[in-house]
Design an enzyme around this catalytic site. Structure first.
Site, mmCIF file in Angstrom:
data_model
loop_
_atom_site.group_PDB
_atom_site.id
_atom_site.type_symbol
_atom_site.label_atom_id
_atom_site.label_comp_id
_atom_site.label_asym_id
_atom_site.label_seq_id
_atom_site.Cartn_x
_atom_site.Cartn_y
_atom_site.Cartn_z
ATOM 1 N N GLY A 135 -3.737 -31.273 17.358
ATOM 2 C CA GLY A 135 -3.664 -30.330 16.253
ATOM 3 C C GLY A 135 -4.190 -30.936 14.969
ATOM 4 N N GLN A 295 -1.283 6.745 -7.461
ATOM 5 C CA GLN A 295 -0.936 5.505 -8.152
ATOM 6 C C GLN A 295 -0.685 4.352 -7.174
ATOM 7 O OE1 GLN A 295 2.946 4.982 -10.268
ATOM 8 N NE2 GLN A 295 1.669 4.899 -12.112
ATOM 9 N N ILE A 353 -5.074 0.847 3.685
ATOM 10 C CA ILE A 353 -5.736 1.962 3.004
ATOM 11 C C ILE A 353 -6.472 2.851 4.000
ATOM 12 C CG2 ILE A 353 -7.667 2.512 1.454
ATOM 13 C CD1 ILE A 353 -6.748 0.141 -0.290
ATOM 14 N N HIS A 354 -7.033 2.246 5.026
ATOM 15 C CA HIS A 354 -7.753 3.014 6.044
ATOM 16 C C HIS A 354 -6.820 3.823 6.942
ATOM 17 C CE1 HIS A 354 -11.270 0.606 4.936
ATOM 18 N NE2 HIS A 354 -12.004 1.390 5.700
ATOM 19 N N GLU A 379 -10.172 -25.954 9.252
ATOM 20 C CA GLU A 379 -10.224 -27.090 8.328
ATOM 21 C C GLU A 379 -8.844 -27.455 7.780
ATOM 22 O OE1 GLU A 379 -12.858 -28.150 8.872
ATOM 23 O OE2 GLU A 379 -14.603 -26.980 8.359
#
Length: 401
Positions: A135, A295, A353-354, A379
């Site tokens: 790891g 909103q 949102i979709h 990384e």
């Protein structure tokens, strides 16, 4: 250019390069990315286009045929490319980590041999630290290089090798006990070996096998593989820098470049997710008006845009710090940590949102939703970044008492 994620103080040349890359992304990558990603197909035509643009030589000095540009220019190009398709940015990232390590640490013969061909895209780089059982604990590597006359014999198994199949030069970190007595700290008995190979899968040179691609949730198209060394012989002049025992430091120097790259990728993916979310919010109507007029959605868009801006600013700061020649592990760690976390959050907000359509493979956000998690671990995980940040902060703010 969008109003978000602008960078002050760029030269005319940098702006021209970024404009060219952005135009390429809009015309050549975004229209085909989702289809290629769903097929897990290597984007050869896109890669050929990047070669024509000179992107493979972007950070390689002009004396070796490159463009000699800064890490900042490269990071901003990566941001644009990841906005189109993150996998493409991965293809050039590992290439540039190896080119950077050669430029900073290679012998003159190694630079003369590899950098001109890397700048032209004829030699494609990959680097390999991780192994199946370690790891993030790089000091625990078990792959080993043993001196045998004018050669080294390498044995071991490496994991998560990006560009494993398509690369022709791999920088491999192994343990090497030669000249390092028993009891030497693990990080002082590691060496980076430059391994040349043929592209493809299977036995790509005697003693070196690249198994088939690892099947991944996202980050498709780019080939991610294992690397198995079984009696692999390489000449002694392929020790990076010509001296054993420096591999850990060489790799960590390269990883700092890689962390800026991952931060840039996070910025690019987050930008694209915001673009998709803000566009869809103005097209989708509920209760008699576009959902962008509600909103709750405006609050979400405001949070998304703020995160895009903050991540971009930290990424730019980390790149400029590295370009100045200063140590930037603190800034790179912060940028990588923040950008990857914010990327995940911005992508998820765009997904929300979709609504139900975000779950459909017909919509681009579905691909981004599967790609963003890779940045959380690439990384170095968030936990590793926080360890680096914490230790560096204690160095800078050492209690005097």
């Amino acid at each position: 250019m969008s109003r978000l994620a602008q960078t002050a103080g760029l030269t005319d040349i940098q702006q021209e390069i970024l404009s060219t890359v952005r135009d390429f992304v809009d015309k050549e990558i975004i229209p085909v990315a989702t289809e290629l990603e769903h097929r897990d197909e290597y984007p050869q035509q896109i890669v050929d286009g990047l070669k024509e643009l000179g992107l493979f030589g972007l950070m390689i000095p002009e004396e070796y045929g490159g463009l000699g540009e800064s890490l900042l220019t490269y990071a901003l190009c990566v941001e644009e490319i990841a906005r189109g398709w993150m996998s493409v940015s991965g293809i050039i990232n590992t290439h540039f980590i190896v080119a950077y390590m050669l430029k900073q640490h290679g012998t003159q013969e190694q630079k003369d041999t590899f950098l001109p061909r890397m700048a032209a895209g004829e030699v494609r780089g990959a680097f390999s630290m991780s192994e199946p059982g370690l790891g993030s604990d790089v000091s625990a590597i078990t792959s080993k290089g043993v001196r045998d006359g004018d050669e080294y014999v390498l044995n071991g198994q490496k994991m998560w090798l990006t560009n494993g199949g398509t690369s022709t030069l791999v920088a491999v970190l192994c343990r090497s006990d030669e000249g390092h007595p028993q009891g030497t700290a693990p990080h002082k008995s590691m060496t980076t070996f430059l391994v040349e190979k043929e592209p493809g899968f299977g036995e790509v040179r005697p003693g070196l096998t690249i198994p088939g691609k690892i099947d991944k949730m996202g980050y498709k198209g780019v080939d991610t593989t294992e690397l198995i060394m079984d009696g692999l012989r390489i000449p002694a002049n392929r020790v990076l820098g010509g001296t054993t025992g420096r591999g850990f430091y060489q790799m960590m120097d390269g990883v700092e470049v890689g962390r800026v790259n991952v931060a840039a990728r996070g910025c690019g993916v987050a930008q694209r997710a915001f673009e998709l979310g803000v566009s869809y919010a103005q097209q989708r109507h509920t209760f008699g008006k576009a959902i962008a007029q509600h909103q709750a959605i405006q609050f979400k868009l405001a949070e998304m845009a703020t995160k895009v801006e903050a991540a971009h600013a930290m990424m730019v700061n980390a790149a400029r710090k590295k370009d100045s020649g200063e140590r930037n592990d603190l800034e790179a760690g912060m940028a990588k940590y923040l950008a990857s976390e914010y990327c995940k959050e911005v992508v998820e907000d765009a997904f929300r949102i979709h609504g139900g359509y975000g779950f459909s493979k017909e919509y681009e956000i579905e691909r981004l939703y599967r790609e963003a998690p890779m940045l959380l671990i690439g990384e170095g995980t968030a936990e590793i970044q926080k360890m680096i940040i914490g230790r560096r902060l204690l160095e800078e703010y050492r209690f005097q008492g």
